[in-house]
Design a protein around this motif. Structure first.
Motif, PDB file in Angstrom:
ATOM      1  N   TYR A 232     -23.840  -5.448  -9.640  1.00 53.14           N
ATOM      2  CA  TYR A 232     -22.718  -4.493  -9.609  1.00 53.14           C
ATOM      3  C   TYR A 232     -21.727  -4.834  -8.496  1.00 53.14           C
ATOM      4  CZ  TYR A 232     -25.443  -1.602 -12.826  1.00 53.14           C
ATOM      5  OH  TYR A 232     -26.143  -1.127 -13.911  1.00 53.14           O
ATOM      6  N   ARG A 233     -22.216  -5.343  -7.400  1.00 56.20           N
ATOM      7  CA  ARG A 233     -21.304  -5.744  -6.320  1.00 56.20           C
ATOM      8  C   ARG A 233     -20.427  -6.913  -6.777  1.00 56.20           C
ATOM      9  NH1 ARG A 233     -24.697  -7.172  -1.427  1.00 56.20           N
ATOM     10  NH2 ARG A 233     -22.674  -7.429  -0.435  1.00 56.20           N
ATOM     11  N   GLN A 234     -20.999  -7.840  -7.546  1.00 58.26           N
ATOM     12  CA  GLN A 234     -20.207  -8.943  -8.079  1.00 58.26           C
ATOM     13  C   GLN A 234     -19.123  -8.430  -9.029  1.00 58.26           C
ATOM     14  OE1 GLN A 234     -21.239 -11.367  -5.735  1.00 58.26           O
ATOM     15  NE2 GLN A 234     -20.624 -12.636  -7.463  1.00 58.26           N
ATOM     16  N   MET A 235     -19.479  -7.446  -9.833  1.00 57.11           N
ATOM     17  CA  MET A 235     -18.509  -6.858 -10.750  1.00 57.11           C
ATOM     18  C   MET A 235     -17.342  -6.235  -9.997  1.00 57.11           C
ATOM     19  SD  MET A 235     -18.748  -3.504 -13.069  1.00 57.11           S
ATOM     20  CE  MET A 235     -18.048  -2.669 -11.655  1.00 57.11           C
ATOM     21  N   THR A 236     -17.670  -5.469  -8.974  1.00 53.47           N
ATOM     22  CA  THR A 236     -16.631  -4.803  -8.185  1.00 53.47           C
ATOM     23  C   THR A 236     -15.760  -5.815  -7.455  1.00 53.47           C
ATOM     24  OG1 THR A 236     -18.093  -2.896  -7.886  1.00 53.47           O
ATOM     25  CG2 THR A 236     -16.222  -3.074  -6.396  1.00 53.47           C
ATOM     26  N   LEU A 237     -16.392  -6.842  -6.909  1.00 52.27           N
ATOM     27  CA  LEU A 237     -15.643  -7.878  -6.206  1.00 52.27           C
ATOM     28  C   LEU A 237     -14.697  -8.607  -7.151  1.00 52.27           C
ATOM     29  CD1 LEU A 237     -15.152  -9.459  -3.602  1.00 52.27           C
ATOM     30  CD2 LEU A 237     -17.121 -10.899  -4.187  1.00 52.27           C
ATOM     31  N   ALA A 238     -15.185  -8.911  -8.348  1.00 48.37           N
ATOM     32  CA  ALA A 238     -14.335  -9.577  -9.333  1.00 48.37           C
ATOM     33  C   ALA A 238     -13.137  -8.705  -9.700  1.00 48.37           C
ATOM     34  CB  ALA A 238     -15.147  -9.924 -10.582  1.00 48.37           C
ATOM     35  N   LEU A 239     -13.383  -7.413  -9.880  1.00 53.04           N
ATOM     36  CA  LEU A 239     -12.291  -6.512 -10.254  1.00 53.04           C
ATOM     37  C   LEU A 239     -11.254  -6.418  -9.147  1.00 53.04           C
ATOM     38  CD1 LEU A 239     -11.112  -4.453 -12.256  1.00 53.04           C
ATOM     39  CD2 LEU A 239     -12.490  -2.695 -11.130  1.00 53.04           C
ATOM     40  N   THR A 240     -11.708  -6.239  -7.910  1.00 58.08           N
ATOM     41  CA  THR A 240     -10.768  -6.064  -6.807  1.00 58.08           C
ATOM     42  C   THR A 240     -10.011  -7.349  -6.481  1.00 58.08           C
ATOM     43  OG1 THR A 240     -12.552  -6.470  -5.216  1.00 58.08           O
ATOM     44  CG2 THR A 240     -12.070  -4.176  -5.764  1.00 58.08           C
ATOM     45  N   SER A 241     -10.558  -8.502  -6.892  1.00 58.81           N
ATOM     46  CA  SER A 241      -9.848  -9.762  -6.671  1.00 58.81           C
ATOM     47  C   SER A 241      -9.043 -10.186  -7.888  1.00 58.81           C
ATOM     48  CB  SER A 241     -10.837 -10.863  -6.280  1.00 58.81           C
ATOM     49  OG  SER A 241     -11.801 -11.065  -7.287  1.00 58.81           O
ATOM     50  N   GLY A 242      -8.892  -9.272  -8.852  1.00 58.05           N
ATOM     51  CA  GLY A 242      -8.015  -9.514 -10.000  1.00 58.05           C
ATOM     52  C   GLY A 242      -8.628 -10.318 -11.124  1.00 58.05           C
ATOM     53  N   GLN A 243      -9.934 -10.537 -11.084  1.00 62.09           N
ATOM     54  CA  GLN A 243     -10.599 -11.326 -12.125  1.00 62.09           C
ATOM     55  C   GLN A 243     -11.239 -10.397 -13.155  1.00 62.09           C
ATOM     56  OE1 GLN A 243     -12.715 -14.889 -10.308  1.00 62.09           O
ATOM     57  NE2 GLN A 243     -12.366 -13.584  -8.527  1.00 62.09           N
ATOM     58  N   LEU A 244     -10.410  -9.850 -14.024  1.00 62.28           N
ATOM     59  CA  LEU A 244     -10.867  -8.821 -14.951  1.00 62.28           C
ATOM     60  C   LEU A 244     -11.883  -9.372 -15.949  1.00 62.28           C
ATOM     61  CD1 LEU A 244     -10.676  -5.903 -15.803  1.00 62.28           C
ATOM     62  CD2 LEU A 244      -8.665  -6.475 -17.186  1.00 62.28           C
ATOM     63  N   ASP A 245     -11.671 -10.593 -16.436  1.00 67.30           N
ATOM     64  CA  ASP A 245     -12.632 -11.165 -17.387  1.00 67.30           C
ATOM     65  C   ASP A 245     -14.009 -11.304 -16.756  1.00 67.30           C
ATOM     66  OD1 ASP A 245     -10.772 -11.292 -19.386  1.00 67.30           O
ATOM     67  OD2 ASP A 245     -10.296 -13.423 -19.102  1.00 67.30           O
ATOM     68  N   ALA A 246     -14.046 -11.753 -15.503  1.00 68.04           N
ATOM     69  CA  ALA A 246     -15.326 -11.883 -14.806  1.00 68.04           C
ATOM     70  C   ALA A 246     -15.962 -10.517 -14.591  1.00 68.04           C
ATOM     71  CB  ALA A 246     -15.128 -12.594 -13.474  1.00 68.04           C
ATOM     72  N   ALA A 247     -15.153  -9.530 -14.238  1.00 68.86           N
ATOM     73  CA  ALA A 247     -15.676  -8.176 -14.042  1.00 68.86           C
ATOM     74  C   ALA A 247     -16.277  -7.640 -15.333  1.00 68.86           C
ATOM     75  CB  ALA A 247     -14.564  -7.258 -13.540  1.00 68.86           C
ATOM     76  N   ARG A 248     -15.593  -7.887 -16.451  1.00 66.26           N
ATOM     77  CA  ARG A 248     -16.130  -7.444 -17.745  1.00 66.26           C
ATOM     78  C   ARG A 248     -17.465  -8.130 -18.042  1.00 66.26           C
ATOM     79  NH1 ARG A 248     -10.694  -8.584 -20.043  1.00 66.26           N
ATOM     80  NH2 ARG A 248      -9.500  -6.634 -20.082  1.00 66.26           N
ATOM     81  N   LYS A 249     -17.571  -9.401 -17.671  1.00 64.11           N
ATOM     82  CA  LYS A 249     -18.813 -10.137 -17.900  1.00 64.11           C
ATOM     83  C   LYS A 249     -19.964  -9.504 -17.128  1.00 64.11           C
ATOM     84  CE  LYS A 249     -21.062 -14.592 -17.043  1.00 64.11           C
ATOM     85  NZ  LYS A 249     -20.920 -15.925 -16.425  1.00 64.11           N
ATOM     86  N   TRP A 250     -19.737  -9.192 -15.843  1.00 62.93           N
ATOM     87  CA  TRP A 250     -20.784  -8.563 -15.049  1.00 62.93           C
ATOM     88  C   TRP A 250     -21.173  -7.200 -15.630  1.00 62.93           C
ATOM     89  CZ3 TRP A 250     -23.408 -11.678 -12.264  1.00 62.93           C
ATOM     90  CH2 TRP A 250     -22.814 -12.726 -11.557  1.00 62.93           C
ATOM     91  N   GLN A 251     -20.179  -6.400 -16.031  1.00 64.41           N
ATOM     92  CA  GLN A 251     -20.501  -5.089 -16.602  1.00 64.41           C
ATOM     93  C   GLN A 251     -21.263  -5.247 -17.911  1.00 64.41           C
ATOM     94  OE1 GLN A 251     -19.507  -1.277 -15.642  1.00 64.41           O
ATOM     95  NE2 GLN A 251     -21.477  -1.820 -16.546  1.00 64.41           N
ATOM     96  N   SER A 252     -20.884  -6.247 -18.705  1.00 56.87           N
ATOM     97  CA  SER A 252     -21.589  -6.498 -19.956  1.00 56.87           C
ATOM     98  C   SER A 252     -23.054  -6.841 -19.699  1.00 56.87           C
ATOM     99  CB  SER A 252     -20.910  -7.640 -20.720  1.00 56.87           C
ATOM    100  OG  SER A 252     -21.591  -7.918 -21.931  1.00 56.87           O
ATOM    101  N   GLN A 253     -23.307  -7.614 -18.662  1.00 54.99           N
ATOM    102  CA  GLN A 253     -24.685  -7.943 -18.316  1.00 54.99           C
ATOM    103  C   GLN A 253     -25.454  -6.702 -17.880  1.00 54.99           C
ATOM    104  OE1 GLN A 253     -24.023 -11.110 -15.465  1.00 54.99           O
ATOM    105  NE2 GLN A 253     -24.389 -12.690 -17.011  1.00 54.99           N
ATOM    106  N   ALA A 254     -24.788  -5.823 -17.145  1.00 54.62           N
ATOM    107  CA  ALA A 254     -25.438  -4.570 -16.745  1.00 54.62           C
ATOM    108  C   ALA A 254     -25.776  -3.726 -17.968  1.00 54.62           C
ATOM    109  CB  ALA A 254     -24.529  -3.792 -15.795  1.00 54.62           C
ATOM    110  N   ILE A 255     -24.864  -3.673 -18.926  1.00 50.28           N
ATOM    111  CA  ILE A 255     -25.112  -2.904 -20.145  1.00 50.28           C
ATOM    112  C   ILE A 255     -26.309  -3.476 -20.903  1.00 50.28           C
ATOM    113  CG2 ILE A 255     -24.162  -2.319 -22.416  1.00 50.28           C
ATOM    114  CD1 ILE A 255     -21.385  -2.218 -21.003  1.00 50.28           C
ATOM    115  N   GLU A 256     -26.371  -4.816 -20.987  1.00 48.84           N
ATOM    116  CA  GLU A 256     -27.493  -5.460 -21.672  1.00 48.84           C
ATOM    117  C   GLU A 256     -28.811  -5.169 -20.952  1.00 48.84           C
ATOM    118  OE1 GLU A 256     -28.554  -9.758 -23.742  1.00 48.84           O
ATOM    119  OE2 GLU A 256     -27.099  -9.694 -22.095  1.00 48.84           O
TER     120      GLU A 256
END
Length: 321
Positions: A232-256
């Protein structure tokens, strides 16, 4: 007499932030408390980057514990934290008198905040009743910030939260915000923006953390932060650094991950995963089920198949390429 200057200091400008673990309650095989594990739990969570502890909530089986047990757990987590991160103690109970006892104790042992569900056997169906109930409860800890715990799927109370905050603001001097465990991002946003962003509204649905963060959440309380905070920290970091695709990937992994765990009795499965990570917190207490050896083996295999044990150890910064 309440120290009003202390109260003002504690209520103003101290909003929660980051990932707050809804802590599990360690138990023996027979269902008794195992308090000596709590310091180890706290150290693990600190190493994982957790920024707060939410004690005796749904995850911690608070509603299955006696009042003395809940007091012992609260005191143990406060002591183990040693002021290094805030401890929020959940004091909700079907008996508001018992809630008051828990709230007073939490203040006495030095909890940073209290939080509470509403009574749920007799359903709370009006905003006024909810305000009156939470006012009575919070009055027992007059120097401790109070967060209402909104979780309608378990309490059966679907009161409009912006309306509750508006009415409760005048009635409950210690009210600072909500633990919002529902999926209505639009209502969550309304609560965040209410009264010039006065209230500290903390997100409580792990599967939707990305959406909540994009909506404006500064803090989140959840069960799976115990086992996968780094994801989740990676997801948040990706989002705050403007990497929305990466953030979506991390959230998708959390959902899985959550979907995989959800194929088993959830909280017993979570405790089994903690044991897989080297932290034995024992089983859950009835009426929650226990995992069989076959279920635990199957769970481990399914988690390995989706790469979970790599995710929970992730340390790399998201790519800037």
């Amino acid at each position: 007499m309440v120290d009003e200057s202390l109260l003002v200091q504690r209520m103003s400008g101290r909003k929660l932030s980051g990932l707050i673990a809804a802590t599990y309650t360690p138990m023996t095989a027979s269902g008794d408390l195992k308090l000596d594990v709590i310091p180890q739990m706290v150290e693990k969570l600190l190493l994982d980057g957790i920024s707060g502890l939410y004690v005796c909530g749904s995850t911690g089986e608070g509603m299955s514990l006696t009042t003395p047990e809940r007091q012992s757990i609260a005191a143990a987590f406060v002591e183990a934290s040693g002021g290094r991160l805030p401890v929020i103690v959940q004091v909700g109970h079907n008996s508001l008198r018992e809630s008051q006892t828990l709230a007073a104790h939490a203040q006495q042992v030095g909890a940073d905040a209290i939080s509470a569900t509403c009574p749920s056997y007799f359903k709370v169906s009006t905003t006024r009743t909810l305000v009156d109930s939470m006012k009575e409860l919070a009055s027992a800890a007059p120097e401790t910030p109070f967060y209402y715990y909104h979780i309608p799927m378990l309490t059966g109370s679907s009161i409009d939260m912006p309306e509750f905050l508006t009415q409760a603001d005048e009635a409950i001097p210690t009210l600072v915000g909500l633990k919002y465990t529902d999926t209505k991002l639009f209502e969550f946003q309304r609560c965040l923006e209410l009264a010039n962003r006065q209230f500290d509204v903390v997100w409580g649905c792990d599967e939707m953390l990305l959406g909540a963060t994009a909506t404006g959440a500064r803090a989140a309380i959840g069960s799976t932060y115990n086992i996968a905070a780094k994801l989740y920290r990676q997801m948040t970091l990706a989002l705050t650094s403007g990497q929305l695709d990466a953030a979506r990937k991390w959230q998708s992994q959390a959902i899985e991950m959550i979907s995989t765990i959800g194929r088993y009795p959830f909280h017993p499965a979570m405790k089994a995963i903690l044991a897989m990570q080297g932290l034995d917190v024992g089983p859950c207490r009835l009426p929650l089920e226990s995992l069989s050896s076959a279920q635990a083996k199957s769970l481990r295999e399914e988690l390995q198949a989706i790469g979970f044990f790599d995710w929970c150890r992730v340390t790399a910064e998201p790519s800037h390429s």
